[in-house]
Design a protein around this motif. Sequence first.
Motif, PDB file in Angstrom:
ATOM      1  N   TYR A 134       0.823  -1.210   0.000  1.00 26.60           N
ATOM      2  CA  TYR A 134       0.000   0.000   0.000  1.00 26.60           C
ATOM      3  C   TYR A 134       0.855   1.256   0.000  1.00 26.60           C
ATOM      4  N   ASN A 135       2.123   1.111   0.408  1.00 23.56           N
ATOM      5  CA  ASN A 135       3.084   2.180   0.145  1.00 23.56           C
ATOM      6  C   ASN A 135       4.475   1.548   0.023  1.00 23.56           C
ATOM      7  N   PRO A 136       5.399   2.242  -0.644  1.00 26.01           N
ATOM      8  CA  PRO A 136       6.659   1.576  -1.008  1.00 26.01           C
ATOM      9  C   PRO A 136       7.778   1.705   0.025  1.00 26.01           C
ATOM     10  N   VAL A 137       7.509   2.291   1.192  1.00 22.59           N
ATOM     11  CA  VAL A 137       8.587   2.471   2.179  1.00 22.59           C
ATOM     12  C   VAL A 137       8.412   1.468   3.318  1.00 22.59           C
ATOM     13  N   GLY A 138       9.408   0.608   3.467  1.00 20.15           N
ATOM     14  CA  GLY A 138       9.326  -0.416   4.511  1.00 20.15           C
ATOM     15  C   GLY A 138      10.398  -0.245   5.560  1.00 20.15           C
ATOM     16  N   LEU A 139      10.353  -1.138   6.537  1.00 18.99           N
ATOM     17  CA  LEU A 139      11.369  -1.146   7.588  1.00 18.99           C
ATOM     18  C   LEU A 139      12.453  -2.157   7.219  1.00 18.99           C
TER      19      LEU A 139
END
Length: 299
Positions: free
Chosen positions: A61-66
Amino acid sequence: MSLYQMLSPYLFKLDSERAHNLAEWALKHIVPLPLVQDFVVSQHCVFDERLNVEVAGIRFYNPVGLAAGFDKNATMVRGLSALGFGFLELGTVTQAPQIGNAKPRLFRYEEEKSLQNAMGFNNQGSLEIAKRLKNLYPYSIPLGINVGKNKNIMQSDSLKNYENVLLDCLEVGDYFVFNLSSPNTPKLRDLQNVTFVQELFKMARTRTQKPLFLKISPDMDKDEMLKVVEMSIKSGASGIIATNTTIDYSVVQNPKESGGVSGEALREKSKAVLKILSEAFFGKTTLISVGGISNALEA
Ligand SMILES: Cc1cc2nc3c(=O)[nH]c(=O)nc-3n(C[C@H](O)[C@H](O)[C@H](O)COP(=O)(O)O)c2cc1C
Protein backbone atom coordinates in the motif's frame (compact mmCIF):
# COMPACT_ATOMS: atom_id res chain seq x y z
CA MET A 1 4.71 16.24 15.62
CA SER A 2 5.59 12.57 15.04
CA LEU A 3 6.20 10.07 17.84
CA TYR A 4 9.85 10.00 16.79
CA GLN A 5 10.21 13.79 17.13
CA MET A 6 8.46 13.67 20.50
CA LEU A 7 10.44 10.80 22.00
CA SER A 8 13.91 11.01 20.48
CA PRO A 9 15.27 13.74 22.83
CA TYR A 10 14.53 11.43 25.79
CA LEU A 11 15.63 8.20 24.10
CA PHE A 12 18.89 9.84 23.00
CA LYS A 13 19.81 10.35 26.66
CA LEU A 14 19.97 6.56 27.08
CA ASP A 15 22.61 4.11 25.86
CA SER A 16 21.60 3.15 22.28
CA GLU A 17 20.73 -0.48 22.95
CA ARG A 18 18.70 0.43 26.05
CA ALA A 19 16.81 2.98 23.98
CA HIS A 20 16.14 0.28 21.40
CA ASN A 21 14.89 -2.13 24.08
CA LEU A 22 12.58 0.52 25.49
CA ALA A 23 11.20 1.24 22.02
CA GLU A 24 10.70 -2.49 21.53
CA TRP A 25 8.77 -2.73 24.80
CA ALA A 26 6.48 0.14 23.80
CA LEU A 27 5.92 -1.18 20.27
CA LYS A 28 5.13 -4.62 21.68
CA HIS A 29 2.94 -3.69 24.63
CA ILE A 30 1.63 -0.12 24.31
CA VAL A 31 1.16 0.75 20.65
CA PRO A 32 -1.03 -2.33 19.89
CA LEU A 33 -3.57 -1.39 22.60
CA PRO A 34 -6.81 -0.64 20.66
CA LEU A 35 -7.22 3.09 21.32
CA VAL A 36 -3.51 3.78 21.20
CA GLN A 37 -3.21 1.87 17.92
CA ASP A 38 -6.06 3.84 16.34
CA PHE A 39 -4.40 7.09 17.38
CA VAL A 40 -0.95 6.08 16.12
CA VAL A 41 -2.40 4.87 12.80
CA SER A 42 -4.30 8.15 12.37
CA GLN A 43 -1.06 10.08 12.90
CA HIS A 44 1.32 7.96 10.84
CA CYS A 45 -0.36 5.90 8.13
CA VAL A 46 -0.95 7.49 4.74
CA PHE A 47 -3.53 5.82 2.52
CA ASP A 48 -3.25 7.17 -1.00
CA GLU A 49 -3.65 5.16 -4.19
CA ARG A 50 -0.68 6.93 -5.75
CA LEU A 51 1.56 5.12 -3.25
CA ASN A 52 0.33 1.62 -4.14
CA VAL A 53 2.94 -0.55 -5.84
CA GLU A 54 3.19 -4.12 -6.95
CA VAL A 55 6.62 -5.70 -6.76
CA ALA A 56 7.46 -9.32 -7.58
CA GLY A 57 3.77 -10.15 -7.46
CA ILE A 58 3.22 -8.65 -3.99
CA ARG A 59 0.95 -5.62 -3.46
CA PHE A 60 2.24 -2.85 -1.17
CA TYR A 61 0.00 0.00 0.00
CA ASN A 62 3.08 2.18 0.15
CA PRO A 63 6.66 1.58 -1.01
CA VAL A 64 8.59 2.47 2.18
CA GLY A 65 9.33 -0.42 4.51
CA LEU A 66 11.37 -1.15 7.59
CA ALA A 67 14.84 -2.60 6.94
CA ALA A 68 16.09 -5.75 8.68
CA GLY A 69 17.70 -5.51 12.09
CA PHE A 70 15.15 -3.46 14.01
CA ASP A 71 12.69 -6.28 14.66
CA LYS A 72 15.03 -9.25 14.75
CA ASN A 73 12.56 -11.52 16.58
CA ALA A 74 9.28 -10.41 14.99
CA THR A 75 7.94 -9.15 18.31
CA MET A 76 6.81 -5.70 17.11
CA VAL A 77 4.84 -6.41 13.95
CA ARG A 78 1.59 -4.78 15.11
CA GLY A 79 3.28 -1.73 16.62
CA LEU A 80 5.55 -1.16 13.63
CA SER A 81 2.78 -1.46 11.07
CA ALA A 82 0.82 1.24 12.96
CA LEU A 83 3.79 3.56 12.31
CA GLY A 84 2.97 3.53 8.60
CA PHE A 85 5.50 1.15 7.07
CA GLY A 86 4.37 -0.43 3.80
CA PHE A 87 6.17 -3.67 4.71
CA LEU A 88 8.45 -5.06 7.38
CA GLU A 89 11.63 -7.03 6.88
CA LEU A 90 12.09 -9.17 9.97
CA GLY A 91 15.34 -10.70 11.23
CA THR A 92 18.10 -11.43 10.48
CA VAL A 93 16.93 -14.89 11.51
CA THR A 94 19.49 -17.66 11.99
CA GLN A 95 18.74 -21.33 12.47
CA ALA A 96 20.06 -21.60 16.04
CA PRO A 97 19.40 -18.81 18.54
CA GLN A 98 22.36 -16.47 19.07
CA ILE A 99 23.15 -13.90 21.74
CA GLY A 100 25.26 -11.82 19.36
CA ASN A 101 28.46 -9.95 20.12
CA ALA A 102 29.52 -8.51 23.48
CA LYS A 103 28.00 -5.18 24.53
CA PRO A 104 28.36 -2.29 23.95
CA ARG A 105 27.70 -3.04 20.28
CA LEU A 106 25.45 -0.22 19.12
CA PHE A 107 26.69 3.37 18.91
CA ARG A 108 24.89 6.56 18.05
CA TYR A 109 26.46 9.47 16.11
CA GLU A 110 23.85 12.05 16.94
CA GLU A 111 25.22 14.96 14.92
CA GLU A 112 25.80 12.74 11.89
CA LYS A 113 22.34 11.15 12.25
CA SER A 114 24.02 7.77 11.99
CA LEU A 115 24.71 4.56 13.88
CA GLN A 116 27.44 1.98 14.04
CA ASN A 117 26.45 -1.53 15.06
CA ALA A 118 28.28 -4.76 15.73
CA MET A 119 25.23 -6.69 16.92
CA GLY A 120 26.17 -10.05 15.36
CA PHE A 121 22.73 -11.49 14.52
CA ASN A 122 21.33 -11.66 18.05
CA ASN A 123 18.01 -13.47 17.56
CA GLN A 124 15.87 -16.25 19.00
CA GLY A 125 16.35 -18.68 16.11
CA SER A 126 14.15 -19.71 13.19
CA LEU A 127 11.81 -22.15 14.95
CA GLU A 128 10.88 -19.73 17.73
CA ILE A 129 10.41 -16.81 15.34
CA ALA A 130 8.37 -18.90 12.88
CA LYS A 131 6.17 -20.07 15.76
CA ARG A 132 5.50 -16.45 16.75
CA LEU A 133 4.69 -15.44 13.18
CA LYS A 134 2.27 -18.34 12.70
CA ASN A 135 -0.15 -16.47 14.98
CA LEU A 136 -0.10 -13.44 12.69
CA TYR A 137 0.48 -14.69 9.17
CA PRO A 138 -0.85 -13.73 6.62
CA TYR A 139 -0.66 -10.15 7.85
CA SER A 140 -2.20 -6.89 6.60
CA ILE A 141 1.11 -5.71 5.11
CA PRO A 142 3.77 -7.88 3.47
CA LEU A 143 6.30 -9.48 5.82
CA GLY A 144 9.78 -10.35 4.61
CA ILE A 145 12.17 -12.67 6.39
CA ASN A 146 15.86 -11.82 6.31
CA VAL A 147 17.82 -15.07 6.39
CA GLY A 148 21.32 -15.34 7.87
CA LYS A 149 23.95 -17.83 8.90
CA ASN A 150 25.01 -18.81 12.41
CA LYS A 151 28.44 -17.64 13.49
CA ASN A 152 29.72 -21.13 14.41
CA ILE A 153 28.81 -22.73 11.07
CA MET A 154 31.75 -23.58 8.82
CA GLN A 155 31.82 -21.84 5.43
CA SER A 156 31.39 -25.20 3.70
CA ASP A 157 28.11 -25.79 5.60
CA SER A 158 26.67 -22.33 4.87
CA LEU A 159 24.30 -23.43 2.11
CA LYS A 160 22.56 -25.99 4.34
CA ASN A 161 22.33 -23.44 7.15
CA TYR A 162 20.57 -20.91 4.87
CA GLU A 163 18.30 -23.66 3.55
CA ASN A 164 17.24 -24.69 7.05
CA VAL A 165 16.16 -21.16 8.00
CA LEU A 166 14.30 -20.81 4.71
CA LEU A 167 12.44 -24.07 5.33
CA ASP A 168 11.55 -23.16 8.92
CA CYS A 169 10.12 -19.79 7.84
CA LEU A 170 8.69 -20.67 4.43
CA GLU A 171 5.06 -20.53 5.52
CA VAL A 172 5.29 -17.29 7.52
CA GLY A 173 6.92 -14.86 5.08
CA ASP A 174 5.81 -13.15 1.86
CA TYR A 175 9.37 -12.81 0.62
CA PHE A 176 12.86 -13.84 1.71
CA VAL A 177 16.15 -12.01 1.73
CA PHE A 178 19.50 -13.76 1.79
CA ASN A 179 21.85 -11.67 3.85
CA LEU A 180 25.44 -12.24 2.77
CA SER A 181 26.50 -8.73 3.65
CA SER A 182 26.51 -8.16 7.39
CA PRO A 183 30.01 -7.16 8.50
CA ASN A 184 29.44 -8.64 11.99
CA THR A 185 29.57 -12.36 11.22
CA PRO A 186 33.14 -13.41 10.41
CA LYS A 187 33.64 -14.28 6.71
CA LEU A 188 29.95 -13.79 5.85
CA ARG A 189 30.82 -11.27 3.16
CA ASP A 190 33.15 -13.82 1.54
CA LEU A 191 29.97 -15.64 0.47
CA GLN A 192 29.23 -12.75 -1.90
CA ASN A 193 30.77 -14.64 -4.78
CA VAL A 194 29.39 -15.98 -8.05
CA THR A 195 29.65 -19.65 -7.10
CA PHE A 196 27.86 -19.33 -3.77
CA VAL A 197 25.01 -17.12 -4.97
CA GLN A 198 24.38 -19.52 -7.84
CA GLU A 199 24.12 -22.46 -5.42
CA LEU A 200 22.05 -20.44 -2.97
CA PHE A 201 19.36 -19.24 -5.37
CA LYS A 202 19.21 -22.56 -7.23
CA MET A 203 18.69 -24.35 -3.91
CA ALA A 204 16.05 -21.81 -2.82
CA ARG A 205 14.18 -22.10 -6.13
CA THR A 206 13.76 -25.83 -5.54
CA ARG A 207 12.01 -24.91 -2.28
CA THR A 208 9.76 -21.95 -3.10
CA GLN A 209 8.27 -19.77 -5.80
CA LYS A 210 7.95 -16.82 -3.38
CA PRO A 211 10.08 -13.72 -4.11
CA LEU A 212 13.74 -14.07 -3.10
CA PHE A 213 16.18 -11.20 -2.77
CA LEU A 214 19.90 -10.77 -2.23
CA LYS A 215 21.03 -8.08 0.21
CA ILE A 216 24.45 -6.76 -0.72
CA SER A 217 27.20 -4.77 0.90
CA PRO A 218 28.13 -1.24 -0.19
CA ASP A 219 31.82 -2.14 0.07
CA MET A 220 32.19 -4.53 -2.87
CA ASP A 221 34.40 -4.07 -5.87
CA LYS A 222 32.16 -2.78 -8.68
CA ASP A 223 32.93 -5.50 -11.26
CA GLU A 224 32.62 -8.29 -8.72
CA MET A 225 29.31 -6.85 -7.50
CA LEU A 226 27.91 -6.75 -11.03
CA LYS A 227 28.92 -10.37 -11.63
CA VAL A 228 27.40 -11.53 -8.32
CA VAL A 229 24.16 -9.67 -8.99
CA GLU A 230 23.92 -10.98 -12.54
CA MET A 231 24.44 -14.55 -11.38
CA SER A 232 21.88 -14.13 -8.58
CA ILE A 233 19.25 -12.99 -11.08
CA LYS A 234 20.12 -15.79 -13.49
CA SER A 235 19.81 -18.30 -10.66
CA GLY A 236 16.38 -17.18 -9.49
CA ALA A 237 16.67 -13.96 -7.44
CA SER A 238 13.67 -11.62 -7.78
CA GLY A 239 15.78 -8.58 -7.00
CA ILE A 240 18.54 -6.90 -5.03
CA ILE A 241 18.43 -4.97 -1.78
CA ALA A 242 21.17 -2.36 -1.73
CA THR A 243 22.72 -1.92 0.75
CA ASN A 244 23.73 -3.24 4.15
CA THR A 245 25.95 -1.16 6.48
CA THR A 246 29.45 -0.02 5.48
CA ILE A 247 32.84 -0.72 7.01
CA ASP A 248 34.30 2.29 5.23
CA TYR A 249 34.82 4.28 8.41
CA SER A 250 35.83 7.43 6.53
CA VAL A 251 32.11 8.32 6.42
CA VAL A 252 32.04 9.25 10.14
CA GLN A 253 34.32 11.44 12.22
CA ASN A 254 35.13 9.22 15.20
CA PRO A 255 34.36 5.62 14.26
CA LYS A 256 34.49 2.65 16.62
CA GLU A 257 36.76 -0.25 15.78
CA SER A 258 34.18 -2.72 14.56
CA GLY A 259 30.70 -2.89 13.14
CA GLY A 260 28.90 -1.32 10.22
CA VAL A 261 27.83 2.29 9.76
CA SER A 262 24.25 3.15 8.78
CA GLY A 263 22.07 6.24 8.57
CA GLU A 264 22.86 9.50 6.83
CA ALA A 265 26.60 8.75 6.75
CA LEU A 266 25.84 5.73 4.54
CA ARG A 267 23.52 7.56 2.17
CA GLU A 268 25.96 8.55 -0.59
CA LYS A 269 27.63 5.14 -0.70
CA SER A 270 24.31 3.36 -0.83
CA LYS A 271 23.05 5.69 -3.53
CA ALA A 272 26.21 5.15 -5.57
CA VAL A 273 25.58 1.39 -5.48
CA LEU A 274 21.95 1.91 -6.48
CA LYS A 275 23.12 4.02 -9.42
CA ILE A 276 25.58 1.36 -10.62
CA LEU A 277 22.92 -1.34 -10.29
CA SER A 278 20.28 0.82 -11.98
CA GLU A 279 22.54 1.45 -14.96
CA ALA A 280 23.13 -2.26 -15.37
CA PHE A 281 19.80 -3.80 -14.34
CA PHE A 282 16.97 -1.25 -14.52
CA GLY A 283 13.99 -2.95 -16.10
CA LYS A 284 15.65 -6.35 -15.73
CA THR A 285 15.12 -6.90 -12.02
CA THR A 286 13.73 -5.23 -8.89
CA LEU A 287 16.04 -2.89 -7.00
CA ILE A 288 15.21 -1.97 -3.42
CA SER A 289 17.18 0.90 -1.93
CA VAL A 290 18.19 1.14 1.73
CA GLY A 291 20.66 3.37 3.50
CA GLY A 292 20.19 6.84 4.91
CA ILE A 293 16.61 7.25 3.73
CA SER A 294 15.27 9.57 6.40
CA ASN A 295 12.52 11.63 4.75
CA ALA A 296 9.95 11.48 1.99
CA LEU A 297 12.00 13.48 -0.49
CA GLU A 298 14.96 11.14 -0.09
CA ALA A 299 12.69 8.11 -0.55
C1 LIG B 1 21.25 -1.89 14.85
C2 LIG B 1 21.19 -2.40 13.45
C3 LIG B 1 21.04 -3.75 13.23
C4 LIG B 1 20.99 -4.25 11.93
N1 LIG B 1 20.78 -5.57 11.75
C5 LIG B 1 20.65 -6.05 10.50
C6 LIG B 1 20.36 -7.42 10.29
O1 LIG B 1 20.19 -8.18 11.23
N2 LIG B 1 20.25 -7.85 9.00
C7 LIG B 1 20.40 -7.01 7.92
O2 LIG B 1 20.28 -7.46 6.77
N3 LIG B 1 20.67 -5.71 8.10
C8 LIG B 1 20.79 -5.22 9.35
N4 LIG B 1 21.05 -3.89 9.53
C9 LIG B 1 21.25 -3.03 8.34
C10 LIG B 1 19.94 -2.35 7.92
O3 LIG B 1 18.97 -3.28 7.52
C11 LIG B 1 20.19 -1.38 6.77
O4 LIG B 1 20.64 -2.10 5.64
C12 LIG B 1 21.23 -0.32 7.12
O5 LIG B 1 21.06 0.09 8.47
C13 LIG B 1 21.13 0.90 6.21
O6 LIG B 1 19.87 1.50 6.33
P1 LIG B 1 19.59 2.81 7.23
O7 LIG B 1 20.65 3.80 6.89
O8 LIG B 1 18.23 3.23 6.84
O9 LIG B 1 19.69 2.37 8.66
C14 LIG B 1 21.11 -3.37 10.83
C15 LIG B 1 21.27 -2.00 11.06
C16 LIG B 1 21.30 -1.51 12.34
C17 LIG B 1 21.48 -0.04 12.56
